[in-house]
Write an enzyme that holds these catalytic residues in place. Sequence first.
Site, PDB file in Angstrom:
ATOM      1  N   ASP A   5       1.958   4.250   3.431  1.00  0.00           N
ATOM      2  CA  ASP A   5       2.910   4.551   4.158  1.00  0.00           C
ATOM      3  C   ASP A   5       3.555   2.921   3.985  1.00  0.00           C
ATOM      4  O   ASP A   5       3.007   2.785   5.007  1.00  0.00           O
ATOM      5  CB  ASP A   5       3.444   5.380   4.914  1.00  0.00           C
ATOM      6  CG  ASP A   5       4.318   4.950   5.670  1.00  0.00           C
ATOM      7  OD1 ASP A   5       5.163   4.266   4.897  1.00  0.00           O
ATOM      8  OD2 ASP A   5       4.986   5.347   6.380  1.00  0.00           O
ATOM      9  N   PRO A   6       3.494   1.942   3.218  1.00  0.00           N
ATOM     10  CA  PRO A   6       3.912   2.187   1.739  1.00  0.00           C
ATOM     11  C   PRO A   6       2.779   2.961   0.353  1.00  0.00           C
ATOM     12  O   PRO A   6       2.616   2.261   0.990  1.00  0.00           O
ATOM     13  CB  PRO A   6       4.850   1.082   1.213  1.00  0.00           C
ATOM     14  CG  PRO A   6       4.244  -0.183   2.024  1.00  0.00           C
ATOM     15  CD  PRO A   6       3.340   0.645   3.484  1.00  0.00           C
TER      16      PRO A   6
END
Lengths: 443, 443
Positions: free
Chosen positions: A128-129
């Site tokens: 994340d990301p």
Amino acid sequence: MKNILVIGAGRSTVYLIDYLLNNAAAHQWNITVADMDLQLAKSKTGAHPNAKAISFDINNAAQREAEIKNADLVISMLPAFMHGEVAKDCVRFGKHMATASYVSDLMKELDAEAKSKDIILMNEIGLDPGIDHASALKVIDEIHHKGGKIHTFKSFCGGLVAPESNDNPWGYKFSWNPRNVILAGQGTAQFLENGKIKFIPYNRIYSQTETIEVAGHGQFDAYANRDSIGYKDIYNLSDVKTMLRGTLRMPGYCIAWNSFVKLGLTDDSWKIHGSEKMTWAQLIDAFLPEGPGNMEQRMKEFLGKDASEDVLSKLKWLGIYEATPIPLKDATPAQILQDLLEKKWLLRETDKDMIVMQHYFGYTLDGKEKAIISSLVVKGQDQIHTAMAKTVGLPLAITVKNILNGKITSSGVQIPTTKNIYEDLLTELESFDVKFEEQEISL
Amino acid sequence: MKNILVIGAGRSTVYLIDYLLNNAAAHQWNITVADMDLQLAKSKTGAHPNAKAISFDINNAAQREAEIKNADLVISMLPAFMHGEVAKDCVRFGKHMATASYVSDLMKELDAEAKSKDIILMNEIGLDPGIDHASALKVIDEIHHKGGKIHTFKSFCGGLVAPESNDNPWGYKFSWNPRNVILAGQGTAQFLENGKIKFIPYNRIYSQTETIEVAGHGQFDAYANRDSIGYKDIYNLSDVKTMLRGTLRMPGYCIAWNSFVKLGLTDDSWKIHGSEKMTWAQLIDAFLPEGPGNMEQRMKEFLGKDASEDVLSKLKWLGIYEATPIPLKDATPAQILQDLLEKKWLLRETDKDMIVMQHYFGYTLDGKEKAIISSLVVKGQDQIHTAMAKTVGLPLAITVKNILNGKITSSGVQIPTTKNIYEDLLTELESFDVKFEEQEISL
């Protein structure tokens, strides 16, 4: 033979480097692991015939250029702000690059030149990301393909501790950079709610939360991430009315953490002169308004309606009212808090961490209201083999493989939002038990 | 003839320049008023035979050097961050300098050279800082001279609107730089209370206030200034246990202003993309959590226990719920709020502003507890002849006179905390009706 240069051998690289080593012979890769700390680099390469470890100083331009020139692809595991010089050299010498960090302005500036040289600058290819983009876009593309219109997209992710290792009242241990946890939420969150732009400033980001249910894993607190609106175009969500990305914590964490925000203990912008002469009790006394009673009673008065037994016991458990000397000289409140929490929230040798991610897609198809909930839960094995290192490292490693073997032919600045990148990635991740559960709902 | 160069002819210079012009003939001064805006400079000098106005660009090094070389003393009325180049040139060419700004780090670095050249760098010689130092040190020195031990020092100052011109519910109009009012209190306040260091972060600086009574003028809200502890040594208060410097506002102002802090409207650190397409109603809607009812009802719910009728009516009076377009493109919340308040809180042509300052000295003398309260109230005449311009400009002008006529012979970096500077200053200020009332109390 293809040469892969991995810069940085810190704790999120264990799965990345293992994957590269395990696949080196089959794909004819030479792996160079470069770190300031040669022993650390060596501990990751072991005696693998296709790998070598080197002592590496990112600020030594001659060494940096020589190593990048010699590589076919460079993976930067440095802190995000240090990718710049690496990226410039990669573009200059026509080498692919991959990072798990957000696309920076500098990276964007290199896009045209990277395209002209037909190299890829692969970013945001961690958890994340990373996995969030890939898994969201897979469902978004499927809904769009069926003709659905997505009006609601909510996506949450948290790096937590697994229930079997959850033996502290906060339900939290550090599985990644503690500093980022202390400073998380600073700034103003922006998102869409029922077609309107919404802002939440830092002073209420941990109190204006929502509760998320993940089937089989119970409830979690969720607070809004900094900029959700910027993803509207990136995710092709032109019809979206509600769009929110957020972070998950165990229930009760957020309102307790808000005590630190209110006190001022998460502030990293000023230094407490002479902090090394203070105890924790004096520090809390300094931040608490004066009033009757002992410090615990003053804390209860100070927190007002938020002063639940749960919040108060979380605070007390940290030992903040005790006369423990502060070991940091002229430190910021945030640095002092981090020092304490690194001791209290240590992920111990046999502790398992846990990654939880959940997307909610609300859409209209053939005049009917529908929703898909897509959830991922990954547990770590121990202090070293964390779910965090696995879910950050494997997407990088798999995507690097797909770049080098020619499956991914895109060039310029990329993130994993296109099918040619996310499809093979998600499929291969499943073989490592990184697998989303999808639930379709007709409303 | 002595040459005085005044750089900057903005609204706080009216009394300063008038004083210099009125005393120019008697003291054989030539006054040069230098400003980017020649007309503004001319409006201040008029046709006075000892004065000239020039168009002046602080970034034009040749012009700056020539003008400073030609001066005996330079008064910088520029914004604080622009004093640097002026100070460096003054020291280089051996010229005295005076400003109403806080001593900067750069200024401190110039101290030794200024001393070696026997010139004075006179700082903090306006109202606050300025008159506050002078008037406090006068009483502190007197108490120490009598053998008293000061354990408590509290000092408050506010630039307010006079009761006869107070026709808005906030009791506030701008008599100085509006931007500073919007951003006031950001950071963390530090002070001493009963021998302990106390911190108040921005998120509660406007709620953790106290009430100050000024005889004959009623009550005021007071919030803590950024760093009070730094003045302990400067004020020779080695025995002090409680030390607080703060800012005064009309009663009810602080808790109402706290609404803006909670909403996030005083934040100057990020830009609202497309703010020019929003109305005020949409802006407030974006910052308010969603909930039942109209925006006023949601505001009441949001503010909780602080949602008094008084606070709610102050907010409503500003028109923040109305569909008024926001005229600023991609502006910060603080810029948008400032734009609104500059219209609503305009000091009109015949409005009078008011300066209120109060010091409290608690001390022990001959085994007895005593206290002195020293208070100053100054009212302005109109929009131009403000109490603010008077109390900022006269201390500068008087002190400049005392430097040039040899009454002040100190050199290096100075602030008005020594008798040779404050005594003549306070005496002469009384002839302008800037006079402290002292009240002695035996406790």
